[in-house]
Enzyme design. Structure first.
Site, PDB file in Angstrom:
ATOM      1  CD  GLU A 166      -2.497   1.296   2.728  1.00  0.00           C
ATOM      2  OE1 GLU A 166      -3.543   1.952   2.776  1.00  0.00           O
ATOM      3  OE2 GLU A 166      -2.037   0.674   3.718  1.00  0.00           O
ATOM      4  CE  LYS A 171      -7.323   1.730   3.316  1.00  0.00           C
ATOM      5  NZ  LYS A 171      -6.193   2.302   4.104  1.00  0.00           N
ATOM      6  CB  CYS A 204      -4.454  -1.311   4.439  1.00  0.00           C
ATOM      7  SG  CYS A 204      -3.561  -1.290   6.028  1.00  0.00           S
TER       8      CYS A 204
END
Length: 260
Positions: free
Chosen positions: A44, A110, A144
């Site tokens: 990430e 994300k 994440c």
């Protein structure tokens, strides 16, 4: 269609807010990867570390990093994925690129911005999940904090491989280990989690624990989990579908529509 997928992932200590240094770092590491690899996975925000300094660090979608990814994908004849800070239309995104060997690419923003670190105050969350088809494999790449939300990862498309790229801190690494295993089991898929190591400019420490789990939650990687390393592993679709067809757990999954 390939029944085997050779993947490589790079657990690294990122240079804080220094895109050029990180691109150089990963260029050196990618050069060490064998030519048989089909897919290379980077962490990430691999050019900067997990920074909220988006105004300074953001680049356009078609910026230096995408061009660099295209060059590396072509040179290795492999797909490459990882996330980068992107600025677009007055907003900032934690955006994952999936770049094919021919230079074409897919994007995923994300969905779950990390409120504890005030990521939600800097970055705009995504609205659509991405399912990539590559060499006969269906792949779902996530980022994440998405790992904590099983509904978002729910395997309604019969994907084969779930990927999480991350900057997941050492103090909560037990959750990282447990949730990666759980996502593999509940979705009856391979699950890859790639985390970083070292420290960042905000004082957070990361200790890796990157790993690959199979459909039954068995860890397939035997690694020194906290150091920097490159791992290469072959995933077998025959084994995956043999287990799915024998147990048939996905046939009993709940049916629902997700409203954002």
């Amino acid at each position: 269609m390939s029944k085997k997928l050779n993947i490589a992932f790079i657990q690294a200590n990122l240079h804080w807010e220094d895109p050029e240094a990180n691109r150089n770092l990963f260029s050196e590491e990618i050069d060490k990867i064998s030519d048989s690899v089909d897919l290379i996975i980077l962490p990430e925000m691999f050019t900067t570390g997990f920074s909220m300094n988006a105004e300074k660090l953001a680049e356009p979608t078609k910026g230096k990093t995408l061009e660099w990814l295209k060059e590396k994908a072509k040179a290795k004849d492999a797909a490459i994925t990882g996330s980068v800070i992107i600025g677009e239309d007055g907003n900032y995104y934690n955006r994952l690129f999936f770049v094919y060997p021919d230079g074409s690419y897919k994007l995923y923003d994300k969905r779950h911005t990390f409120t504890l670190a005030k990521e939600d105050q800097t970055y705009t969350g995504g609205k659509e999940r991405l399912i990539v088809e590559f060499k006969g494999w269906k792949i779902c790449p996530l980022i994440c904090y998405d790992l904590r939300f099983p509904v978002w990862a729910r395997n309604t498309e019969d994907y084969d491989l779930l990927i999480y790229v991350a900057n997941w801190p050492e103090k909560r690494v037990n959750a990282w280990d447990a949730l990666l295993k759980a996502r593999a089991i509940e979705n009856m898929c391979y699950c890859v989690g790639l985390n970083r190591t070292g420290g960042d400019g905000d004082g957070y420490v990361y200790n890796g624990h990157s790993a690959v789990y199979d459909v039954l939650g068995n860890e397939l990687t035997d690694l020194n989990r906290e150091d920097e390393f490159i791992a290469e592993i072959t995933l077998d679709k025959n084994s995956l579908y043999e287990t799915r067809n024998k147990l048939k757990f996905l046939q009993d999954r709940d049916r629902f529509n997700l409203e954002l």
